[in-house]
Design an enzyme around this catalytic site. Structure first.
Site, PDB file in Angstrom:
ATOM      1  CE  LYS A  93      -4.340  -1.604   1.748  1.00 20.98           C
ATOM      2  NZ  LYS A  93      -4.085  -2.971   1.277  1.00 20.98           N
ATOM      3  CG  ASP A 127      -2.905  -3.329  -2.493  1.00 23.11           C
ATOM      4  OD1 ASP A 127      -2.704  -4.086  -3.451  1.00 23.11           O
ATOM      5  OD2 ASP A 127      -3.052  -3.741  -1.321  1.00 23.11           O
ATOM      6  CG  MET A 128      -6.429   3.077  -6.126  1.00 19.38           C
ATOM      7  SD  MET A 128      -5.076   4.250  -6.401  1.00 19.38           S
ATOM      8  CE  MET A 128      -4.591   3.869  -8.074  1.00 19.38           C
ATOM      9  CD  GLN A 157      -9.888   2.503  -5.743  1.00 14.89           C
ATOM     10  OE1 GLN A 157      -9.828   3.661  -6.167  1.00 14.89           O
ATOM     11  NE2 GLN A 157      -9.588   2.192  -4.484  1.00 14.89           N
ATOM     12  NE  ARG A 178      -5.213  -6.750  -6.807  1.00 16.29           N
ATOM     13  CZ  ARG A 178      -4.450  -6.405  -5.764  1.00 16.29           C
ATOM     14  NH1 ARG A 178      -4.706  -5.313  -5.063  1.00 16.29           N
ATOM     15  NH2 ARG A 178      -3.401  -7.141  -5.455  1.00 16.29           N
ATOM     16  CE  LYS A 181     -18.845  -5.544  -7.495  1.00 19.77           C
ATOM     17  NZ  LYS A 181     -20.066  -6.007  -6.809  1.00 19.77           N
ATOM     18  N   GLY A 182     -13.629  -1.354  -5.544  1.00 17.18           N
ATOM     19  CA  GLY A 182     -13.220  -0.248  -4.669  1.00 17.18           C
ATOM     20  C   GLY A 182     -13.888  -0.400  -3.314  1.00 17.18           C
ATOM     21  CG  HIS A 221     -14.893 -12.087  -3.629  1.00 14.36           C
ATOM     22  ND1 HIS A 221     -14.666 -10.807  -3.188  1.00 14.36           N
ATOM     23  CD2 HIS A 221     -13.755 -12.771  -3.427  1.00 14.36           C
ATOM     24  CE1 HIS A 221     -13.445 -10.720  -2.720  1.00 14.36           C
ATOM     25  NE2 HIS A 221     -12.861 -11.885  -2.847  1.00 14.36           N
ATOM     26  NE  ARG A 283     -12.145  -7.364   2.571  1.00 13.21           N
ATOM     27  CZ  ARG A 283     -11.348  -6.429   2.036  1.00 13.21           C
ATOM     28  NH1 ARG A 283     -10.090  -6.339   2.372  1.00 13.21           N
ATOM     29  NH2 ARG A 283     -11.818  -5.583   1.145  1.00 13.21           N
TER      30      ARG A 283
END
Ligand SMILES: Cc1cc2nc3c(=O)[nH]c(=O)nc-3n(C[C@H](O)[C@H](O)[C@H](O)COP(=O)(O)OP(=O)(O)OC[C@H]3O[C@@H](n4cnc5c(N)ncnc54)[C@H](O)[C@@H]3O)c2cc1C
Length: 299
Positions: A93, A127-128, A157, A178, A181-182, A221, A283
């Site tokens: 990150k 990563d964003m 994203q 990659r 969705k964000g 997913h 998450r």
């Protein structure tokens, strides 16, 4: 109705739930506190035909020494992947490398890691994070791919309104993206809020990336998106080494099996480290149903 109220309440209060309770759920999403845990998880995934991307947990670092700690830890991950012959790469990150305190320091930290990845014939995914960092992250990516082509990629994203234009701007050279969705909370002004529109933009961006011959990590997913992605893969007649699917550790076991059964490559995001709290909170906010299931509630 009751279910919606439960999900809304959890999403809006999870930041205030004590760490000890969140810890109960961390085992699902995080491989463990140390690199050896990520190695164990990766060996298991590799034995089942999956690749991994290892992530050292930690973000929004506020002092230089800490960024050096994370830089060294990331280099250790790359060296361990080589020593243990793992089928894995590294995700990091930007704010872990200092983007929130000093852009030049952040760039130098990431550059040293990508240089080591090149020496070890591996790959680093940047990563964003949230929108104040998007432009700088893409700028760093553009510079690094000039210097280390084939050894670095980043993330776009689909919820951001700017993403389709970013694809155009980045497509002048080989692109390794990659697409997700964000996950961050963004304003209406810059981000789509309607889930259907986010999905529509995901497919729109994915097709644009395939059109522009990008290598894409299809990170989702969402079965609908996976269905559409598989349609596009057929349409563009892509070979399995020209893209990959990506999923997070602890999510979607049945989907994993389905993707593998169709002979697509699949990479699992494997986080480890002591700074798991923000990651696991994100998450749980994303899927409060996990909490409901753990509590044995049927709403
Ligand atoms: C490999 C990978 C890397 C990522 N990197 C980034 C990044 O750099 N920047 C960024 O902003 N975002 C990142 N994300 C997160 C991403 O933006 C989404 O927030 C996340 O993937 C959920 O969106 P979805 O596409 O799976 O669709 P959703 O519609 O959110 O989920 C589809 C289904 O997946 C399951 N699911 C989703 N989330 C959970 C969960 N937490 N627990 C259990 N089940 C769940 C549910 O069954 C749900 O119905 C990454 C995701 C992946 C897979």
């Amino acid at each position: 109705m009751l279910n919606n109220i439960f999900n809304f309440t959890i999403s809006n209060t999870i930041d205030y739930v004590p760490e000890q309770i969140i810890d109960f759920f961390s085992k699902k999403y995080v491989s463990g506190p140390s690199l050896s845990d990520a190695v164990k998880t990766t060996i298991d995934l590799n034995s089942k035909g999956m690749m991994s991307t290892i992530d050292v947990l930690g973000e929004f670092v506020q002092n230089e020494d800490q960024t050096i700690f994370f830089r060294n830890e990331c280099i250790k991950v790359l060296e361990t992947i080589k020593e243990e012959s793992l089928n894995a790469n590294l995700s990091l990150k930007p704010t872990q490398m200092g983007l929130a305190i000093n852009k030049a320091l952040c760039y130098e930290n990431i550059r040293k890691i990508v240089r080591r990845a090149k020496e070890l014939d591996n790959f680093v995914r940047i990563d964003m994070e949230n929108s104040p960092y998007t432009t700088d992250t893409l700028k760093m990516y553009k510079l690094l791919r000039e210097e280390f082509p084939g050894h670095v990629g980043t993330v776009l994203q689909a919820y951001l309104r700017r993403t389709i234009d970013d694809i155009d701007k980045l497509s002048d050279k080989n692109l390794n993206i990659r697409l997700c969705k964000g996950i961050y909370v963004e304003s209406y002004k810059i981000a789509y809020k309607n889930p259907e529109l986010i999905n529509e933009n995901y497919i729109y961006c994915l097709e644009k990336l395939f059109d522009n011959k990008a290598y894409v990590g299809i990170a989702t997913h969402d079965e609908k998106l996976i269905f559409h992605a598989m349609k596009l893969i057929r349409k563009y007649n892509l070979q399995p080494n020209e893209y990959e699917f990506q999923m997070l550790l602890g999510i979607g076991d049945e989907l994993r099996d389905f993707i593998l059964s169709k002979k697509h490559r699949l990479r699992i995001y494997v986080p480890y480290g002591k700074e798991w709290l923000s990651y696991v909170r994100r998450r749980l906010k994303e899927n409060p149903n996990i909490i409901k299931t753990a509590l044995g509630l049927k709403l």
